[in-house]
Design a protein around this motif. Structure first.
Motif, PDB file in Angstrom:
ATOM      1  N   ARG A  87      -3.478   8.809 -11.461  1.00 34.11           N
ATOM      2  CA  ARG A  87      -4.928   8.975 -11.416  1.00 34.11           C
ATOM      3  C   ARG A  87      -5.622   8.616 -12.723  1.00 34.11           C
ATOM      4  O   ARG A  87      -6.448   9.353 -13.202  1.00 34.11           O
ATOM      5  N   GLN A  93      -8.084   4.594  -7.254  1.00 34.24           N
ATOM      6  CA  GLN A  93      -7.643   5.629  -6.324  1.00 34.24           C
ATOM      7  C   GLN A  93      -8.505   5.618  -5.055  1.00 34.24           C
ATOM      8  O   GLN A  93      -7.980   5.712  -3.949  1.00 34.24           O
ATOM      9  N   ALA A  94      -9.814   5.458  -5.214  1.00 35.09           N
ATOM     10  CA  ALA A  94     -10.713   5.409  -4.051  1.00 35.09           C
ATOM     11  C   ALA A  94     -10.410   4.193  -3.175  1.00 35.09           C
ATOM     12  O   ALA A  94     -10.398   4.298  -1.942  1.00 35.09           O
ATOM     13  N   ARG A  95     -10.131   3.049  -3.794  1.00 39.32           N
ATOM     14  CA  ARG A  95      -9.790   1.841  -3.024  1.00 39.32           C
ATOM     15  C   ARG A  95      -8.476   2.037  -2.267  1.00 39.32           C
ATOM     16  O   ARG A  95      -8.348   1.645  -1.110  1.00 39.32           O
TER      17      ARG A  95
END
Length: 178
Positions: A87, A93-95
């Motif tokens: 992270r 991380q969102a992708r």
């Protein structure tokens, strides 16, 4: 004797189950899990499952539940959310989370209660789709699974062996077509 597709599906479904939160219902179904494990044709996978079941049962309900919560829910190193382990880049991380979500949707599944990077959900997905798409899901998750396996190894977790089985299944499915 199971066919190859049925074997990988049963194996991944059992591993998904063993990684799930140990509720009262989970404990009640452990004998069924043992019986399904005993029916696996792959001797090494069968033994891995049975050894982990022996470990869980020897540990006992209270101790295992405490280990589960401490290891898979409260530890940032060994939790079961695959995008949480590196992270450093929240955009990345969102992708990745969106990629996992799209993979569920592309295979006709949608998650209502879990995040799409939750290992048991991902394994459940692969256990319910044909070899080609399952191979794609596991190939996408493989770098995350390898990182998680390394973390499990460092933490000396018996569940490391389950990840070994998942990674072996991923290698065996590689190149499978829908």
């Amino acid at each position: 004797m199971m066919n190859k597709t049925k074997e990988y599906q049963e194996t991944l479904a059992l591993i998904a189950y063993l990684f799930a939160y140990p509720t009262e219902d989970w404990w009640a179904k452990l004998p069924d899990c043992r019986q399904a494990s005993e029916a696996l044709d792959n001797r090494q996978n069968r033994q891995t499952m049975l050894d982990l079941l022996d470990y869980i049962e020897a540990m006992g309900q209270k101790a295992y539940e405490e280990l589960y919560v401490r290891t898979f829910e409260f530890s940032s190193n060994t939790n079961l959310y695959l995008t949480m382990h590196d992270r450093t880049d929240f955009g990345k991380q969102a992708r990745e989370m969106l990629d996992f979500k799209n993979m569920f949707l592309a295979n006709g599944f949608d998650l209502q209660k879990e995040l799409p990077d939750f290992l048991p959900a991902l394994l459940e997905l692969t256990a319910n789709i044909p070899e080609g798409p399952a191979s794609e899901v596991l190939a996408m998750a493989k770098p995350k699974l390898e990182l998680l396996r390394q973390r499990f190894l460092e933490a000396k977790l018996a569940h490391t062996f389950l990840l070994d089985v998942v990674l072996t299944e991923a290698d065996e499915l590689k190149g499978a077509t829908a």
